[in-house]
Design a protein around this motif. Structure first.
Motif, mmCIF file in Angstrom:
data_model
loop_
_atom_site.group_PDB
_atom_site.id
_atom_site.type_symbol
_atom_site.label_atom_id
_atom_site.label_comp_id
_atom_site.label_asym_id
_atom_site.label_seq_id
_atom_site.Cartn_x
_atom_site.Cartn_y
_atom_site.Cartn_z
ATOM 1 N N GLU A 100 4.259 -3.590 0.130
ATOM 2 C CA GLU A 100 3.281 -4.947 1.001
ATOM 3 C C GLU A 100 3.661 -4.560 1.761
ATOM 4 O O GLU A 100 2.959 -5.192 3.024
ATOM 5 C CB GLU A 100 4.405 -5.916 0.426
ATOM 6 N N THR A 101 3.910 -3.612 2.794
ATOM 7 C CA THR A 101 3.951 -3.465 4.062
ATOM 8 C C THR A 101 2.501 -3.101 4.665
ATOM 9 O O THR A 101 2.344 -2.957 5.447
ATOM 10 C CB THR A 101 4.837 -2.153 4.429
ATOM 11 N N ILE A 102 1.296 -2.649 3.652
ATOM 12 C CA ILE A 102 0.474 -2.508 3.530
ATOM 13 C C ILE A 102 -0.406 -3.071 4.358
ATOM 14 O O ILE A 102 -1.233 -3.728 5.327
ATOM 15 C CB ILE A 102 -0.330 -2.055 2.462
ATOM 16 N N GLY A 103 -0.113 -4.646 4.191
ATOM 17 C CA GLY A 103 -0.926 -5.670 5.182
ATOM 18 C C GLY A 103 -0.542 -5.801 6.389
ATOM 19 O O GLY A 103 -1.193 -5.728 6.905
ATOM 20 N N GLY A 104 1.216 -6.050 6.662
ATOM 21 C CA GLY A 104 1.776 -5.593 8.324
ATOM 22 C C GLY A 104 1.001 -4.211 9.058
ATOM 23 O O GLY A 104 0.550 -4.941 10.075
ATOM 24 N N GLU A 105 0.931 -3.740 8.385
ATOM 25 C CA GLU A 105 0.545 -2.192 9.485
ATOM 26 C C GLU A 105 -0.755 -2.383 9.487
ATOM 27 O O GLU A 105 -1.159 -1.993 10.373
ATOM 28 C CB GLU A 105 1.236 -1.008 8.274
ATOM 29 N N PHE A 106 -1.484 -2.850 8.717
ATOM 30 C CA PHE A 106 -3.387 -2.280 8.879
ATOM 31 C C PHE A 106 -3.464 -4.263 10.066
ATOM 32 O O PHE A 106 -3.951 -3.837 10.410
ATOM 33 C CB PHE A 106 -4.094 -3.106 7.459
ATOM 34 N N ALA A 107 -2.587 -4.728 9.403
ATOM 35 C CA ALA A 107 -3.068 -6.355 10.079
ATOM 36 C C ALA A 107 -3.491 -5.923 11.431
ATOM 37 O O ALA A 107 -3.896 -6.498 12.989
ATOM 38 C CB ALA A 107 -2.164 -7.902 9.835
ATOM 39 N N VAL A 108 -1.736 -5.370 11.988
ATOM 40 C CA VAL A 108 -1.038 -5.634 13.425
ATOM 41 C C VAL A 108 -2.070 -3.946 13.982
ATOM 42 O O VAL A 108 -1.948 -4.480 15.459
ATOM 43 C CB VAL A 108 0.580 -5.218 13.175
ATOM 44 N N LYS A 109 -2.202 -3.254 13.286
ATOM 45 C CA LYS A 109 -2.380 -1.407 13.669
ATOM 46 C C LYS A 109 -4.069 -2.451 14.359
ATOM 47 O O LYS A 109 -4.181 -2.018 15.088
ATOM 48 C CB LYS A 109 -2.894 -1.220 12.726
ATOM 49 N N CYS A 110 -4.938 -2.868 14.109
ATOM 50 C CA CYS A 110 -6.376 -3.569 14.043
ATOM 51 C C CYS A 110 -6.176 -4.676 14.557
ATOM 52 O O CYS A 110 -7.567 -4.371 15.566
ATOM 53 C CB CYS A 110 -6.692 -3.894 12.455
ATOM 54 N N GLY A 168 6.309 2.720 -2.502
ATOM 55 C CA GLY A 168 4.994 2.859 -1.425
ATOM 56 C C GLY A 168 3.679 3.523 -1.425
ATOM 57 O O GLY A 168 4.023 4.380 -2.093
ATOM 58 N N ARG A 169 3.029 3.043 -0.909
ATOM 59 C CA ARG A 169 1.061 3.033 -1.153
ATOM 60 C C ARG A 169 0.871 5.049 -1.340
ATOM 61 O O ARG A 169 0.359 5.459 -1.928
ATOM 62 C CB ARG A 169 0.027 2.646 -0.356
ATOM 63 N N ASN A 170 1.520 5.966 -0.202
ATOM 64 C CA ASN A 170 1.986 6.905 -0.311
ATOM 65 C C ASN A 170 2.544 7.419 -2.228
ATOM 66 O O ASN A 170 2.036 8.358 -2.084
ATOM 67 C CB ASN A 170 2.156 7.532 1.267
ATOM 68 N N GLU A 171 3.362 7.235 -2.218
ATOM 69 C CA GLU A 171 4.428 7.614 -3.352
ATOM 70 C C GLU A 171 3.745 7.167 -4.599
ATOM 71 O O GLU A 171 3.387 7.806 -5.061
ATOM 72 C CB GLU A 171 5.384 6.209 -3.476
ATOM 73 N N VAL A 172 2.379 5.709 -4.478
ATOM 74 C CA VAL A 172 1.541 5.429 -5.698
ATOM 75 C C VAL A 172 0.976 7.070 -5.928
ATOM 76 O O VAL A 172 0.126 7.436 -6.763
ATOM 77 C CB VAL A 172 1.016 4.212 -5.605
ATOM 78 N N ARG A 173 0.806 7.583 -4.849
ATOM 79 C CA ARG A 173 -0.570 8.350 -4.672
ATOM 80 C C ARG A 173 0.066 9.690 -5.150
ATOM 81 O O ARG A 173 -0.313 10.616 -6.218
ATOM 82 C CB ARG A 173 -0.998 8.424 -3.239
ATOM 83 N N ASP A 174 1.593 9.970 -4.739
ATOM 84 C CA ASP A 174 2.116 11.054 -5.745
ATOM 85 C C ASP A 174 2.275 10.687 -7.322
ATOM 86 O O ASP A 174 2.280 12.132 -8.103
ATOM 87 C CB ASP A 174 3.328 11.183 -4.433
ATOM 88 N N ALA A 175 3.046 9.547 -7.751
ATOM 89 C CA ALA A 175 2.061 9.588 -8.941
ATOM 90 C C ALA A 175 1.470 9.962 -10.012
ATOM 91 O O ALA A 175 1.613 10.485 -10.337
ATOM 92 C CB ALA A 175 3.186 7.920 -8.858
ATOM 93 N N LEU A 176 0.060 8.973 -8.974
ATOM 94 C CA LEU A 176 -1.062 9.289 -9.805
ATOM 95 C C LEU A 176 -1.005 10.944 -9.920
ATOM 96 O O LEU A 176 -1.947 10.923 -11.413
ATOM 97 C CB LEU A 176 -1.744 8.768 -9.048
ATOM 98 N N PHE A 177 -1.144 11.773 -9.233
ATOM 99 C CA PHE A 177 -1.092 13.121 -8.502
ATOM 100 C C PHE A 177 -0.139 13.472 -10.581
ATOM 101 O O PHE A 177 -0.066 14.472 -10.615
ATOM 102 C CB PHE A 177 -0.847 13.748 -7.748
ATOM 103 N N ASP A 178 1.171 13.123 -10.281
ATOM 104 C CA ASP A 178 2.249 13.481 -11.473
ATOM 105 C C ASP A 178 1.023 13.187 -12.687
ATOM 106 O O ASP A 178 1.344 13.784 -13.543
ATOM 107 C CB ASP A 178 3.452 12.667 -11.267
ATOM 108 N N LEU A 179 1.030 11.974 -12.591
ATOM 109 C CA LEU A 179 0.809 11.934 -14.215
ATOM 110 C C LEU A 179 -0.914 12.326 -14.109
ATOM 111 O O LEU A 179 -0.927 12.872 -15.538
ATOM 112 C CB LEU A 179 -0.145 10.222 -14.205
ATOM 113 N N VAL A 180 -1.449 12.459 -13.554
ATOM 114 C CA VAL A 180 -3.019 13.576 -13.708
ATOM 115 C C VAL A 180 -2.955 14.534 -13.701
ATOM 116 O O VAL A 180 -3.360 15.866 -14.649
ATOM 117 C CB VAL A 180 -4.459 13.286 -12.265
#
Length: 624
Positions: A59-69, A413-425
């Motif tokens: 959920e940090t994605i919302g905080g990161e994108f909002a405050v950065k932008c 974290g959202r980058n860990e999800v990317r790793d988990a997806l690569f693990d799956l494929v």
């Protein structure tokens, strides 16, 4: 006793069970030992207005994108002379912010750039805003088309004959990356007009303060209030549906709105029900893309996925219509009042000043509605689709054994999800079992324990020593973090006669009533007619309860916070930015809220004694 500063990050106690919490968030979001001196020298305030509960890692994605932008438009796009962006960190699960000033010697060079850039926007406002809607809708439509199907057991024959040369797993990875990019895209768009809305308002605000030194902040806000705002549309649609239900005599079918299918089925089968159902379906798309939260958390409930929520509100409105109450917002009265205030102040000016007043007020009134309307398109609609897609991905991966709960993905974290997806494929592609099912379930449980432990403590309202004065415009207008307010939190501000809390005079009027403390949207059904709402923060989608309550008190928020704007539109007193109302006041206590002065008195003798002993500022640290 007044204090000079708030605690340092290292001085706050880590709740039992939350040890090692820093490791569940990206390294760049937590305070660093190596940078302790620099980070302790900065003043940080907690943004519990947008992030009132502990972040799960995703959920940090919302905080990161909002405050950065937000920051990019200050510092890189619009070149606001006196304000760069806002630095942010997560501490003990909550988001803290520190505005970045522009060095004195650089301000002058930014002025011509700033004027040229905002001039372009304001001269082409209507056209650019129309294009903004097209861009944002395009992003949402593309998000809707993304899906995360299970990978097939075997590549289809047509992929062989066509010479495609790929196994389809690249689509899964691309879809995930694209979903993240699309969310980022709409957050960039989000601030394109928001900062301009604040700038136009602040420009008018500062002009008014200069020519009318004694003008109340509330009068300035009243002169630009956007009466017909899209953010009020979802609530207005519910009111129209309630009135139609009464007109058609359908009241009896709203007795058990928790059973959505039975309720809608019974209405459709009733005489005149087809007319009501058609209006309901028309309202649903797009106005039910609306959350009871604020769009920043995976657990936020959206009306279109939980129709018992809007149906429950309609049932309540039906009851009020049957009792002869006026449920519509007092739009005509607001317009009359707005025009009266404008004329009153305008007549005090002469010649050129009158023309300047007209121009600045006109620009602020044009730009101001966006300050609230954008919320519907980004926080509500965009993020509603985003979280729905994330849940779809989480369920697909749960089916592959990576975790068990439908929302467990949120503990990565959202980058860990990317790793988990690569693990799956990878496992799928080579015909082996992926590692994730043996790694993630235990790790998710460990992290869940940390998040739950962090939730047991309320955040400190701020960290370190505040500056002599706070000038960053968004910090003041949106969060209500002013020099005076910070002193109040430290217990050094002006005391409230008879004891109590001081905040921002956000919407005028004085009322007395019983407190209803709400810390979670699920408690809204407990709010009774005529109570005073006390909350850490309110969400725009709480509109239906503003017809029930007498006043609102919040912990954080300025003149431009949702609570302030909505209360002014409903004609209710509001005191925002008290720092600690939701932890000081208890449900059932008798309060006197003075939205004209910005004070909240607790009239119960017992609670008053306790408050006088500990002091109003003490409560903000009582759970730390």
């Amino acid at each position: 006793m007044s204090l000079k500063s708030f605690p340092k990050p290292s001085e706050l106690t880590v709740p039992a069970g939350a040890e090692g919490w820093e490791k569940i968030y990206p390294y760049y979001l937590v305070f660093q030992d190596k940078l302790k001196e620099q980070e302790d020298a900065k003043f940080w305030f907690c943004d519990s207005q947008h992030w009132p509960t502990v972040f799960k890692p995703f959920e940090t994605i919302g905080g990161e994108f909002a405050v950065k932008c937000l920051g990019q438009y200050n510092a890189r796009h619009l070149m606001i002379p006196n304000a760069n962006g806002i630095e942010f960190r997560i501490h003990l699960g909550y988001l803290y912010m520190s505005p970045i000033p522009v060095p004195e010697d650089q301000i002058a060079a930014r002025v011509p750039l700033f004027e040229q850039r905002i001039g372009h926007y304001f001269q082409n406002w209507e056209e650019k805003l129309k294009h903004w809607h097209v861009k944002v809708r395009g992003t949402i439509d593309e998000m809707e088309r993304i899906s995360f199907p299970k990978l097939p057991d075997i590549v289809p024959m047509e992929d062989i004959t066509s010479g495609k040369g790929k196994d389809g797993s690249e689509k899964l990875l691309e879809s995930y990356d694209r979903l993240i990019q699309l969310a980022y895209q709409n957050w960039q768009y989000h601030f394109e007009f928001l900062n301009l809305g604040y700038i136009a308002y602040l420009d008018f605000f500062n002009f008014c303060k200069q020519v009318f030194p004694n003008v109340p902040d509330q009068s300035i806000a009243a002169m630009v209030q956007g009466v017909d705002m899209e953010l009020f549309r979802p609530d207005d649609e519910l009111k129209q549906l309630a009135k139609l239900a009464v007109e058609l005599g359908l009241q009896a079918h709203f007795r058990n709105t928790d059973d959505v299918d039975a309720t809608l089925g019974a209405i459709a089968a009733a005489p005149g029900g087809d007319r009501w159902s058609a209006q309901y379906d028309g309202a649903k798309d797009p106005w039910f893309n609306f959350t009871v939260g604020n769009g920043f958390y995976g657990h936020d409930k959206y009306w279109n996925e939980h129709q018992e929520i809007p149906l429950g509100y309609i049932a309540d409105y039906i009851r009020r219509v049957d009792e002869g109450q006026e449920i519509m917002r007092p739009v005509e009265a607001l317009i009359v009042e707005r025009d009266r205030i404008i004329e009153e102040y305008r007549e005090l000016l002469e010649g050129e000043n009158q023309a300047v007043f007209d121009a600045k007020r006109g620009l602020a009134a044009t730009a101001y509605p966006y300050v609230e309307n954008h919320n519907f398109y980004i926080e509500h609609w965009t993020m509603g689709v985003f979280w729905r897609k994330i849940r779809e991905l989480s369920r697909m991966m749960a089916a592959e054994g990576f975790w068990s709960g439908p929302d467990d993905l949120l503990y990565l974290g959202r980058n860990e999800v990317r790793d988990a997806l690569f693990d799956l494929v990878t496992g799928w592609g080579v015909g082996a079992k992926p590692i994730g099912p043996d790694f993630w379930p235990e790790e998710i449980e460990r992290r869940r324990g940390i998040v739950d432990a962090l939730k047991t403590a309320r955040p400190a309202p701020a960290l370190n020593t505040p500056p002599e004065s706070i000038t960053e415009p968004f910090t003041r207008m949106l969060w209500g973090i002013t020099t005076e307010q910070v002193q109040q939190w430290l217990g050094a501000g002006e005391t409230v006669e008879g004891g109590g809390l001081r905040g921002m005079a956000a919407s005028p009027g004085v009322v007395e009533g019983l407190a209803r403390v709400v810390t979670d949207a699920d408690q809204l059904s407990e709010v009774q007619q005529g109570e005073i709402l006390v909350a850490t923060v309110t969400a725009p989608s709480w509109g239906p309860i503003f017809g029930k309550i007498k006043a609102t008190v919040t912990d954080i928020g300025g003149m431009m916070s949702h609570a302030a704007i909505v209360c002014r539109e409903y004609g209710l007193p509001a005191v925002t930015g008290t720092g600690s109302a939701s932890t000081t006041i208890k449900t059932g206590q008798l309060l006197r809220v003075d939205g004209t002065k910005g004070t909240v008195q607790i009239l119960d003798a017992e609670s008053l004694e306790e408050l006088l002993v500990t002091g109003p500022g003490a409560h903000s640290h009582s759970h730390v």
